[in-house]
Design a protein around this motif. Structure first.
Motif: not given
Length: 535
Positions: A166-188
Protein backbone atom coordinates in the motif's frame (compact mmCIF):
# COMPACT_ATOMS: atom_id res chain seq x y z
CA UNK A 1 8.21 -5.40 10.96
CA UNK A 2 11.67 -6.62 11.88
CA UNK A 3 14.34 -7.10 9.24
CA UNK A 4 16.69 -8.95 11.63
CA UNK A 5 19.36 -10.63 9.49
CA UNK A 6 20.11 -14.31 9.54
CA UNK A 7 23.56 -15.36 10.76
CA UNK A 8 26.40 -14.75 8.33
CA UNK A 9 29.96 -15.34 9.52
CA UNK A 10 33.36 -15.18 7.86
CA UNK A 11 33.35 -18.97 7.63
CA UNK A 12 29.88 -19.07 6.08
CA UNK A 13 30.72 -16.29 3.63
CA UNK A 14 33.89 -18.10 2.55
CA UNK A 15 31.91 -21.32 2.10
CA UNK A 16 29.33 -19.64 -0.14
CA UNK A 17 31.97 -17.90 -2.23
CA UNK A 18 33.95 -21.12 -2.62
CA UNK A 19 30.86 -23.07 -3.70
CA UNK A 20 30.30 -20.52 -6.45
CA UNK A 21 33.97 -20.47 -7.52
CA UNK A 22 34.36 -16.82 -6.56
CA UNK A 23 36.82 -16.93 -3.63
CA UNK A 24 40.49 -16.45 -4.50
CA UNK A 25 42.01 -16.18 -1.02
CA UNK A 26 41.50 -14.70 2.43
CA UNK A 27 43.99 -12.09 3.60
CA UNK A 28 44.60 -10.67 7.06
CA UNK A 29 47.82 -8.69 7.33
CA UNK A 30 50.65 -10.96 6.26
CA UNK A 31 48.58 -14.11 6.69
CA UNK A 32 47.01 -15.60 3.55
CA UNK A 33 44.63 -18.55 3.63
CA UNK A 34 41.91 -20.42 1.79
CA UNK A 35 40.49 -21.89 5.01
CA UNK A 36 38.69 -19.23 7.08
CA UNK A 37 39.36 -21.21 10.27
CA UNK A 38 43.05 -20.48 9.83
CA UNK A 39 42.13 -16.93 10.86
CA UNK A 40 40.60 -15.62 14.09
CA UNK A 41 36.91 -14.80 14.49
CA UNK A 42 35.77 -17.19 11.73
CA UNK A 43 32.46 -17.83 13.51
CA UNK A 44 31.73 -14.28 14.67
CA UNK A 45 28.52 -13.05 12.98
CA UNK A 46 28.58 -9.87 10.91
CA UNK A 47 26.19 -7.30 12.34
CA UNK A 48 25.78 -5.25 9.14
CA UNK A 49 26.52 -5.34 5.41
CA UNK A 50 27.29 -2.20 3.41
CA UNK A 51 28.98 -0.93 0.25
CA UNK A 52 29.36 2.59 1.70
CA UNK A 53 32.33 3.28 3.99
CA UNK A 54 30.30 6.02 5.67
CA UNK A 55 28.03 3.30 7.05
CA UNK A 56 30.75 1.11 8.58
CA UNK A 57 29.89 -0.02 12.12
CA UNK A 58 31.23 -2.57 14.59
CA UNK A 59 31.59 -6.08 13.11
CA UNK A 60 30.32 -5.01 9.66
CA UNK A 61 31.20 -6.45 6.27
CA UNK A 62 32.11 -3.98 3.51
CA UNK A 63 31.84 -4.58 -0.24
CA UNK A 64 34.43 -2.60 -2.18
CA UNK A 65 33.25 -1.88 -5.71
CA UNK A 66 33.24 0.79 -8.40
CA UNK A 67 35.49 3.82 -8.27
CA UNK A 68 36.84 3.11 -4.82
CA UNK A 69 39.72 5.07 -3.31
CA UNK A 70 41.97 3.47 -0.66
CA UNK A 71 41.73 6.59 1.53
CA UNK A 72 38.04 5.78 2.08
CA UNK A 73 39.30 3.09 4.51
CA UNK A 74 41.19 5.59 6.66
CA UNK A 75 38.86 5.27 9.65
CA UNK A 76 37.56 1.75 8.95
CA UNK A 77 39.47 -0.01 11.72
CA UNK A 78 38.49 2.54 14.34
CA UNK A 79 34.84 2.13 13.29
CA UNK A 80 35.08 -1.63 13.82
CA UNK A 81 35.16 -3.04 10.29
CA UNK A 82 35.34 -6.83 10.59
CA UNK A 83 36.00 -7.77 6.96
CA UNK A 84 35.74 -6.58 3.38
CA UNK A 85 35.00 -8.23 0.04
CA UNK A 86 37.01 -6.93 -2.93
CA UNK A 87 38.68 -7.94 -6.16
CA UNK A 88 42.09 -6.84 -4.85
CA UNK A 89 43.70 -6.66 -1.42
CA UNK A 90 43.61 -3.55 0.77
CA UNK A 91 45.84 -4.94 3.54
CA UNK A 92 47.94 -1.79 3.54
CA UNK A 93 44.85 0.27 4.40
CA UNK A 94 43.10 -1.88 7.01
CA UNK A 95 43.79 -4.62 9.55
CA UNK A 96 40.42 -6.23 8.84
CA UNK A 97 40.12 -9.53 6.96
CA UNK A 98 39.86 -9.39 3.18
CA UNK A 99 37.80 -11.86 1.15
CA UNK A 100 39.39 -11.51 -2.27
CA UNK A 101 37.00 -12.58 -5.02
CA UNK A 102 36.73 -12.94 -8.78
CA UNK A 103 33.71 -10.63 -9.00
CA UNK A 104 32.57 -8.43 -6.12
CA UNK A 105 29.09 -7.79 -7.56
CA UNK A 106 28.32 -11.51 -7.80
CA UNK A 107 29.73 -11.98 -4.31
CA UNK A 108 27.58 -9.18 -2.91
CA UNK A 109 24.42 -10.68 -4.39
CA UNK A 110 25.10 -14.14 -2.94
CA UNK A 111 26.16 -12.93 0.49
CA UNK A 112 23.30 -10.42 0.75
CA UNK A 113 20.85 -13.24 -0.01
CA UNK A 114 22.35 -15.35 2.77
CA UNK A 115 22.52 -12.45 5.26
CA UNK A 116 18.82 -11.72 4.82
CA UNK A 117 17.79 -15.36 4.91
CA UNK A 118 17.12 -15.85 1.19
CA UNK A 119 13.80 -13.97 1.24
CA UNK A 120 13.36 -14.51 -2.50
CA UNK A 121 12.47 -18.13 -1.70
CA UNK A 122 9.39 -16.96 0.21
CA UNK A 123 8.09 -14.79 -2.65
CA UNK A 124 6.66 -15.51 -6.07
CA UNK A 125 9.33 -13.61 -7.99
CA UNK A 126 8.23 -11.82 -11.17
CA UNK A 127 10.87 -10.11 -13.33
CA UNK A 128 9.96 -7.82 -16.22
CA UNK A 129 12.37 -6.58 -18.88
CA UNK A 130 12.17 -4.90 -22.28
CA UNK A 131 13.11 -1.64 -23.96
CA UNK A 132 9.61 -0.17 -23.56
CA UNK A 133 6.76 -0.77 -21.16
CA UNK A 134 8.53 -2.29 -18.13
CA UNK A 135 7.19 0.22 -15.63
CA UNK A 136 3.61 0.26 -16.92
CA UNK A 137 3.47 -3.54 -17.11
CA UNK A 138 4.91 -3.79 -13.59
CA UNK A 139 2.24 -1.43 -12.21
CA UNK A 140 -0.59 -3.23 -14.02
CA UNK A 141 0.67 -6.61 -12.81
CA UNK A 142 1.09 -5.35 -9.26
CA UNK A 143 -2.46 -3.99 -9.25
CA UNK A 144 -3.90 -7.36 -10.29
CA UNK A 145 -1.85 -9.42 -7.84
CA UNK A 146 -2.36 -6.98 -4.98
CA UNK A 147 -6.12 -7.20 -5.46
CA UNK A 148 -5.97 -10.97 -5.85
CA UNK A 149 -3.89 -11.46 -2.68
CA UNK A 150 -5.70 -8.84 -0.59
CA UNK A 151 -2.71 -6.50 -0.42
CA UNK A 152 0.13 -9.04 -0.35
CA UNK A 153 2.06 -7.91 -3.45
CA UNK A 154 5.33 -5.96 -3.34
CA UNK A 155 6.72 -3.82 -6.18
CA UNK A 156 10.21 -2.73 -7.24
CA UNK A 157 10.14 -0.35 -10.21
CA UNK A 158 12.08 2.56 -11.64
CA UNK A 159 9.51 4.91 -10.09
CA UNK A 160 8.49 3.40 -6.77
CA UNK A 161 9.11 0.62 -4.31
CA UNK A 162 6.25 -0.90 -2.31
CA UNK A 163 6.98 -3.48 0.41
CA UNK A 164 3.65 -3.53 2.24
CA UNK A 165 1.09 -3.59 -0.58
CA UNK A 166 0.00 0.00 0.00
CA UNK A 167 2.87 2.46 0.60
CA UNK A 168 4.86 3.67 -2.42
CA UNK A 169 8.28 5.30 -1.89
CA UNK A 170 10.49 6.80 -4.64
CA UNK A 171 13.12 4.53 -6.24
CA UNK A 172 16.63 5.51 -7.28
CA UNK A 173 17.49 2.76 -9.78
CA UNK A 174 15.38 0.66 -12.13
CA UNK A 175 16.79 -2.42 -10.42
CA UNK A 176 18.40 -1.68 -7.04
CA UNK A 177 21.85 -2.80 -5.93
CA UNK A 178 21.64 -6.41 -4.78
CA UNK A 179 22.25 -5.55 -1.12
CA UNK A 180 19.39 -3.04 -1.18
CA UNK A 181 17.19 -5.46 -3.13
CA UNK A 182 17.56 -8.28 -0.62
CA UNK A 183 16.98 -5.91 2.29
CA UNK A 184 13.80 -4.83 0.54
CA UNK A 185 12.76 -8.44 -0.05
CA UNK A 186 13.35 -9.29 3.60
CA UNK A 187 11.12 -6.40 4.66
CA UNK A 188 8.47 -7.49 2.16
CA UNK A 189 8.47 -11.06 3.49
CA UNK A 190 8.35 -9.83 7.09
CA UNK A 191 5.36 -7.70 6.07
CA UNK A 192 3.56 -10.82 4.82
CA UNK A 193 4.01 -10.18 1.09
CA UNK A 194 3.52 -13.18 -1.21
CA UNK A 195 4.53 -11.65 -4.56
CA UNK A 196 7.29 -9.35 -5.77
CA UNK A 197 6.94 -7.64 -9.15
CA UNK A 198 10.34 -6.32 -10.19
CA UNK A 199 11.61 -4.36 -13.18
CA UNK A 200 14.86 -5.93 -14.38
CA UNK A 201 17.12 -3.64 -16.40
CA UNK A 202 19.86 -4.69 -18.80
CA UNK A 203 22.36 -3.15 -16.37
CA UNK A 204 21.02 -5.42 -13.62
CA UNK A 205 22.42 -8.38 -15.55
CA UNK A 206 25.42 -6.51 -16.93
CA UNK A 207 26.71 -5.70 -13.43
CA UNK A 208 25.23 -8.78 -11.69
CA UNK A 209 22.65 -7.09 -9.45
CA UNK A 210 20.35 -10.10 -9.81
CA UNK A 211 23.05 -12.77 -9.91
CA UNK A 212 21.77 -16.09 -8.61
CA UNK A 213 18.10 -15.06 -8.62
CA UNK A 214 15.68 -17.32 -10.47
CA UNK A 215 12.38 -15.64 -11.33
CA UNK A 216 9.27 -17.76 -11.10
CA UNK A 217 7.86 -15.72 -13.99
CA UNK A 218 10.00 -13.68 -16.37
CA UNK A 219 8.46 -11.30 -18.92
CA UNK A 220 10.38 -10.18 -22.00
CA UNK A 221 8.28 -7.44 -23.59
CA UNK A 222 10.26 -6.16 -26.59
CA UNK A 223 13.70 -5.06 -27.71
CA UNK A 224 15.16 -2.18 -29.68
CA UNK A 225 18.55 -0.40 -29.57
CA UNK A 226 18.98 1.66 -26.38
CA UNK A 227 21.55 2.35 -23.64
CA UNK A 228 24.42 2.17 -26.14
CA UNK A 229 27.40 4.09 -24.77
CA UNK A 230 30.88 3.68 -23.35
CA UNK A 231 29.53 3.40 -19.80
CA UNK A 232 26.52 1.17 -20.50
CA UNK A 233 26.50 -1.28 -23.42
CA UNK A 234 29.15 -0.88 -26.12
CA UNK A 235 26.93 -2.48 -28.77
CA UNK A 236 23.32 -3.49 -29.34
CA UNK A 237 24.43 -7.12 -29.24
CA UNK A 238 25.72 -6.60 -25.70
CA UNK A 239 22.48 -4.85 -24.70
CA UNK A 240 20.32 -7.63 -26.13
CA UNK A 241 22.48 -10.34 -24.57
CA UNK A 242 22.10 -8.74 -21.15
CA UNK A 243 18.32 -8.57 -21.56
CA UNK A 244 18.22 -12.21 -22.69
CA UNK A 245 19.74 -13.38 -19.40
CA UNK A 246 16.26 -13.09 -17.92
CA UNK A 247 15.14 -16.01 -20.10
CA UNK A 248 17.94 -18.21 -18.78
CA UNK A 249 16.98 -17.31 -15.21
CA UNK A 250 13.18 -17.73 -15.31
CA UNK A 251 11.05 -20.81 -14.67
CA UNK A 252 8.31 -19.52 -16.97
CA UNK A 253 8.56 -16.94 -19.77
CA UNK A 254 6.00 -14.37 -20.93
CA UNK A 255 7.14 -13.21 -24.38
CA UNK A 256 6.02 -10.39 -26.66
CA UNK A 257 5.19 -12.18 -29.90
CA UNK A 258 5.90 -9.07 -32.01
CA UNK A 259 9.31 -8.44 -30.48
CA UNK A 260 12.21 -8.10 -32.88
CA UNK A 261 14.65 -11.04 -32.75
CA UNK A 262 11.73 -13.26 -31.73
CA UNK A 263 13.43 -16.31 -33.29
CA UNK A 264 16.50 -15.85 -31.10
CA UNK A 265 14.38 -15.30 -27.99
CA UNK A 266 12.34 -18.43 -28.73
CA UNK A 267 15.53 -20.42 -29.25
CA UNK A 268 16.78 -19.22 -25.87
CA UNK A 269 13.59 -20.44 -24.21
CA UNK A 270 13.95 -23.87 -25.83
CA UNK A 271 17.63 -24.07 -24.88
CA UNK A 272 16.86 -23.40 -21.22
CA UNK A 273 13.65 -25.51 -21.26
CA UNK A 274 11.62 -22.45 -20.24
CA UNK A 275 7.86 -22.88 -20.90
CA UNK A 276 6.65 -19.86 -22.88
CA UNK A 277 3.39 -17.96 -23.13
CA UNK A 278 3.18 -15.29 -25.84
CA UNK A 279 1.14 -12.10 -25.89
CA UNK A 280 0.28 -9.66 -28.67
CA UNK A 281 -2.07 -6.92 -29.87
CA UNK A 282 -4.69 -8.29 -32.28
CA UNK A 283 -6.08 -5.41 -34.33
CA UNK A 284 -7.41 -6.14 -37.85
CA UNK A 285 -7.78 -2.40 -38.54
CA UNK A 286 -4.05 -1.75 -38.22
CA UNK A 287 -2.84 -5.14 -39.40
CA UNK A 288 -1.58 -6.37 -36.02
CA UNK A 289 -2.58 -10.01 -36.44
CA UNK A 290 0.29 -11.90 -34.82
CA UNK A 291 -0.80 -15.18 -33.29
CA UNK A 292 -0.24 -15.38 -29.52
CA UNK A 293 -1.65 -17.12 -26.47
CA UNK A 294 -2.86 -13.92 -24.80
CA UNK A 295 -4.38 -11.28 -27.06
CA UNK A 296 -5.53 -7.70 -26.56
CA UNK A 297 -8.18 -6.80 -29.15
CA UNK A 298 -9.54 -3.23 -29.53
CA UNK A 299 -13.31 -2.94 -29.31
CA UNK A 300 -14.90 -2.33 -32.71
CA UNK A 301 -17.46 0.10 -31.29
CA UNK A 302 -15.22 2.07 -28.91
CA UNK A 303 -11.50 2.40 -29.65
CA UNK A 304 -10.79 3.31 -26.01
CA UNK A 305 -11.93 -0.16 -24.91
CA UNK A 306 -10.51 -3.61 -25.57
CA UNK A 307 -10.94 -7.27 -24.74
CA UNK A 308 -8.38 -9.75 -23.45
CA UNK A 309 -8.35 -13.45 -24.19
CA UNK A 310 -6.16 -16.47 -23.50
CA UNK A 311 -6.24 -19.28 -26.04
CA UNK A 312 -9.79 -18.29 -27.02
CA UNK A 313 -11.13 -17.79 -23.49
CA UNK A 314 -12.10 -14.22 -22.61
CA UNK A 315 -10.25 -12.68 -19.67
CA UNK A 316 -13.21 -10.66 -18.44
CA UNK A 317 -12.63 -10.34 -14.70
CA UNK A 318 -16.19 -11.47 -14.04
CA UNK A 319 -17.84 -8.83 -16.22
CA UNK A 320 -19.01 -8.92 -19.82
CA UNK A 321 -18.00 -5.28 -20.32
CA UNK A 322 -14.82 -4.61 -22.35
CA UNK A 323 -11.75 -3.41 -20.48
CA UNK A 324 -10.79 0.28 -20.40
CA UNK A 325 -7.51 1.59 -19.00
CA UNK A 326 -6.94 4.94 -17.32
CA UNK A 327 -3.93 5.34 -19.67
CA UNK A 328 -4.76 5.68 -23.35
CA UNK A 329 -2.95 3.96 -26.18
CA UNK A 330 -2.92 0.56 -27.84
CA UNK A 331 0.62 0.05 -26.52
CA UNK A 332 -0.83 0.18 -23.00
CA UNK A 333 -3.42 -2.39 -24.04
CA UNK A 334 -0.45 -4.52 -25.13
CA UNK A 335 1.11 -3.97 -21.70
CA UNK A 336 -2.20 -5.07 -20.21
CA UNK A 337 -1.99 -8.30 -22.19
CA UNK A 338 1.47 -8.90 -20.75
CA UNK A 339 0.22 -8.19 -17.23
CA UNK A 340 -2.73 -10.54 -17.70
CA UNK A 341 -0.43 -13.31 -18.97
CA UNK A 342 1.78 -12.87 -15.90
CA UNK A 343 -1.22 -12.89 -13.57
CA UNK A 344 -2.57 -16.08 -15.14
CA UNK A 345 0.71 -17.85 -14.45
CA UNK A 346 0.67 -16.48 -10.91
CA UNK A 347 -2.66 -18.23 -10.30
CA UNK A 348 -5.30 -15.61 -11.15
CA UNK A 349 -8.19 -17.06 -13.16
CA UNK A 350 -9.57 -15.31 -16.29
CA UNK A 351 -12.90 -14.53 -14.60
CA UNK A 352 -11.44 -13.36 -11.29
CA UNK A 353 -12.50 -9.73 -10.58
CA UNK A 354 -8.85 -8.98 -9.68
CA UNK A 355 -8.11 -8.89 -13.42
CA UNK A 356 -10.02 -5.61 -13.63
CA UNK A 357 -7.85 -3.90 -11.01
CA UNK A 358 -5.53 -2.79 -13.81
CA UNK A 359 -8.26 -0.50 -15.15
CA UNK A 360 -7.70 2.00 -12.33
CA UNK A 361 -3.92 2.29 -12.73
CA UNK A 362 -2.38 5.62 -13.74
CA UNK A 363 1.40 5.42 -13.76
CA UNK A 364 2.93 8.85 -13.03
CA UNK A 365 4.45 10.33 -16.17
CA UNK A 366 3.03 7.68 -18.49
CA UNK A 367 0.44 8.97 -20.98
CA UNK A 368 -0.81 11.64 -18.58
CA UNK A 369 -3.31 13.70 -20.55
CA UNK A 370 -4.21 17.36 -20.05
CA UNK A 371 -6.34 19.98 -21.79
CA UNK A 372 -9.36 19.72 -24.04
CA UNK A 373 -10.84 20.86 -27.32
CA UNK A 374 -8.16 21.81 -29.83
CA UNK A 375 -5.29 21.87 -27.32
CA UNK A 376 -4.27 18.60 -25.70
CA UNK A 377 -0.98 17.81 -23.99
CA UNK A 378 0.53 14.47 -23.01
CA UNK A 379 3.37 13.95 -20.56
CA UNK A 380 5.14 10.66 -21.18
CA UNK A 381 8.44 8.99 -20.31
CA UNK A 382 9.20 8.12 -23.96
CA UNK A 383 12.96 8.58 -24.21
CA UNK A 384 14.28 6.41 -27.03
CA UNK A 385 13.46 5.45 -30.62
CA UNK A 386 10.94 2.68 -29.89
CA UNK A 387 8.98 4.47 -27.17
CA UNK A 388 8.88 7.76 -29.11
CA UNK A 389 7.81 6.08 -32.36
CA UNK A 390 5.10 4.13 -30.56
CA UNK A 391 3.80 7.28 -28.88
CA UNK A 392 3.79 9.48 -32.00
CA UNK A 393 2.24 6.74 -34.13
CA UNK A 394 -0.45 6.13 -31.53
CA UNK A 395 -1.34 9.83 -31.33
CA UNK A 396 -1.48 10.06 -35.12
CA UNK A 397 -3.72 7.00 -35.35
CA UNK A 398 -6.02 7.90 -32.46
CA UNK A 399 -6.63 11.46 -33.68
CA UNK A 400 -6.37 10.73 -37.42
CA UNK A 401 -9.83 12.09 -38.23
CA UNK A 402 -8.89 15.48 -36.72
CA UNK A 403 -5.57 15.84 -38.59
CA UNK A 404 -3.57 16.83 -35.48
CA UNK A 405 -0.66 19.24 -35.54
CA UNK A 406 1.96 17.70 -33.23
CA UNK A 407 4.54 19.63 -31.20
CA UNK A 408 7.35 17.66 -29.52
CA UNK A 409 9.31 18.78 -26.46
CA UNK A 410 12.34 16.58 -25.90
CA UNK A 411 15.93 16.40 -24.72
CA UNK A 412 18.31 13.54 -24.08
CA UNK A 413 20.67 12.45 -21.36
CA UNK A 414 24.34 13.37 -21.24
CA UNK A 415 27.19 10.89 -21.09
CA UNK A 416 25.18 7.76 -21.90
CA UNK A 417 22.71 6.28 -24.38
CA UNK A 418 24.09 8.57 -27.06
CA UNK A 419 22.06 6.78 -29.75
CA UNK A 420 18.83 8.11 -28.27
CA UNK A 421 19.46 11.60 -29.62
CA UNK A 422 19.11 10.59 -33.25
CA UNK A 423 16.61 7.84 -32.43
CA UNK A 424 14.07 10.22 -30.87
CA UNK A 425 14.16 12.51 -33.90
CA UNK A 426 14.09 9.62 -36.35
CA UNK A 427 11.01 8.23 -34.60
CA UNK A 428 9.16 11.55 -34.95
CA UNK A 429 10.41 12.54 -38.42
CA UNK A 430 7.65 13.56 -40.82
CA UNK A 431 4.95 13.45 -38.15
CA UNK A 432 5.91 16.40 -35.96
CA UNK A 433 5.35 20.01 -37.06
CA UNK A 434 7.44 21.70 -34.40
CA UNK A 435 10.29 20.59 -32.15
CA UNK A 436 11.50 22.11 -28.88
CA UNK A 437 14.86 20.64 -27.90
CA UNK A 438 15.66 21.21 -24.27
CA UNK A 439 17.38 19.93 -21.14
CA UNK A 440 17.05 16.36 -19.88
CA UNK A 441 19.74 15.29 -17.39
CA UNK A 442 22.75 16.62 -19.35
CA UNK A 443 25.03 15.80 -16.40
CA UNK A 444 28.59 16.77 -17.40
CA UNK A 445 27.83 17.42 -21.06
CA UNK A 446 26.91 20.83 -22.44
CA UNK A 447 23.08 20.83 -22.74
CA UNK A 448 23.28 23.32 -25.61
CA UNK A 449 25.44 20.88 -27.58
CA UNK A 450 23.06 17.98 -26.93
CA UNK A 451 20.06 20.05 -28.05
CA UNK A 452 21.84 21.34 -31.15
CA UNK A 453 22.91 17.79 -32.04
CA UNK A 454 19.30 16.63 -31.84
CA UNK A 455 18.23 19.60 -33.93
CA UNK A 456 20.74 18.61 -36.62
CA UNK A 457 18.96 15.29 -37.13
CA UNK A 458 15.70 16.96 -38.23
CA UNK A 459 15.54 16.60 -42.01
CA UNK A 460 11.89 17.56 -42.58
CA UNK A 461 12.03 20.96 -44.39
CA UNK A 462 8.52 21.81 -43.18
CA UNK A 463 9.27 21.28 -39.50
CA UNK A 464 10.03 24.20 -37.17
CA UNK A 465 12.88 23.65 -34.70
CA UNK A 466 13.73 25.48 -31.49
CA UNK A 467 16.44 25.11 -28.86
CA UNK A 468 15.17 26.31 -25.46
CA UNK A 469 17.35 25.07 -22.62
CA UNK A 470 15.35 25.85 -19.47
CA UNK A 471 12.93 22.94 -19.62
CA UNK A 472 10.01 24.78 -18.07
CA UNK A 473 10.37 27.55 -20.65
CA UNK A 474 10.48 25.01 -23.50
CA UNK A 475 7.20 23.49 -22.28
CA UNK A 476 5.66 26.94 -21.83
CA UNK A 477 6.62 28.08 -25.34
CA UNK A 478 5.39 24.84 -26.89
CA UNK A 479 1.98 25.28 -25.26
CA UNK A 480 1.86 28.94 -26.28
CA UNK A 481 2.55 27.92 -29.88
CA UNK A 482 -0.16 25.27 -29.69
CA UNK A 483 -2.64 27.87 -28.40
CA UNK A 484 -1.87 30.13 -31.39
CA UNK A 485 -2.69 27.37 -33.89
CA UNK A 486 -5.55 25.81 -31.93
CA UNK A 487 -8.26 28.14 -33.22
CA UNK A 488 -8.65 26.18 -36.44
CA UNK A 489 -6.91 22.83 -35.82
CA UNK A 490 -6.23 20.28 -33.11
CA UNK A 491 -2.76 20.83 -31.61
CA UNK A 492 -1.15 18.13 -29.47
CA UNK A 493 1.93 18.85 -27.37
CA UNK A 494 4.00 15.80 -26.45
CA UNK A 495 6.36 16.47 -23.53
CA UNK A 496 8.60 13.43 -23.34
CA UNK A 497 11.64 12.06 -21.59
CA UNK A 498 11.25 12.84 -17.91
CA UNK A 499 7.81 11.54 -17.05
CA UNK A 500 7.22 12.27 -13.37
CA UNK A 501 10.82 13.28 -12.55
CA UNK A 502 11.27 16.56 -10.69
CA UNK A 503 15.01 17.15 -11.07
CA UNK A 504 17.64 17.54 -13.76
CA UNK A 505 21.07 16.01 -13.26
CA UNK A 506 23.67 18.70 -14.00
CA UNK A 507 27.38 18.18 -13.27
CA UNK A 508 26.62 15.23 -11.06
CA UNK A 509 24.03 17.06 -8.94
CA UNK A 510 20.25 16.87 -8.93
CA UNK A 511 18.86 20.33 -9.65
CA UNK A 512 15.18 20.67 -8.63
CA UNK A 513 12.74 21.03 -11.52
CA UNK A 514 9.03 21.84 -11.36
CA UNK A 515 8.09 18.70 -13.28
CA UNK A 516 6.56 18.41 -16.76
CA UNK A 517 3.02 17.74 -15.54
CA UNK A 518 3.11 20.68 -13.15
CA UNK A 519 4.34 23.04 -15.88
CA UNK A 520 1.57 21.85 -18.21
CA UNK A 521 -1.12 22.32 -15.54
CA UNK A 522 0.14 25.80 -14.71
CA UNK A 523 0.27 26.87 -18.35
CA UNK A 524 -3.19 25.54 -19.20
CA UNK A 525 -4.59 27.71 -16.40
CA UNK A 526 -2.71 30.71 -17.80
CA UNK A 527 -4.07 29.97 -21.28
CA UNK A 528 -7.56 29.35 -19.82
CA UNK A 529 -7.71 25.84 -21.25
CA UNK A 530 -9.99 23.54 -19.20
CA UNK A 531 -8.36 20.32 -18.08
CA UNK A 532 -10.96 17.84 -19.27
CA UNK A 533 -11.02 15.12 -21.89
CA UNK A 534 -14.16 16.00 -23.78
CA UNK A 535 -12.85 16.42 -27.27
Amino acid sequence: MSTRPYTLTLAKAAQILTEHHLLREIIRGEQWASDPYALPDADTPFTALTYDTRQISADSLLFIKGRFRPEYLRDADDLGLAAYVAESAYDECTQSTGLIVQNVHKAMCLLAAAYYGNPERDLTMIGITGTKGKTTTAYLTHAILNEYSHGKAALSSSLHTCVDGKTFTPSHLTTPESLDAFRMMRTAVDNGMRYLVMEVSSQAYKVHRVHGITFDIGAFLNISPDHISDIEHPTFEDYLYSKRRLIANSRTLILGADSTHIDLLTQDAKQYHTPTTTFALHDPETGHLTHANVLATPDEQDSSRFTLSVDGTTIDGGSQEPMKLAMAGSFNELNAAAAAAIALHAGVQPHDPAMRAMQNVQVPGRMERFGSGNLIAYVDYAHNYLSTKTLVDEIGHHFAERNPRIILVSGSTGGKAIDRREGIVKAAEGKVSSYYFTMDDPNREDPQSIAEEMRSYVKDPEAITHVVLPRERAVEEALQEAAQYAENRLNIVLVIGKGSETANVVNGKRIPYEGDANVVRRMLKTLHIPNDFND
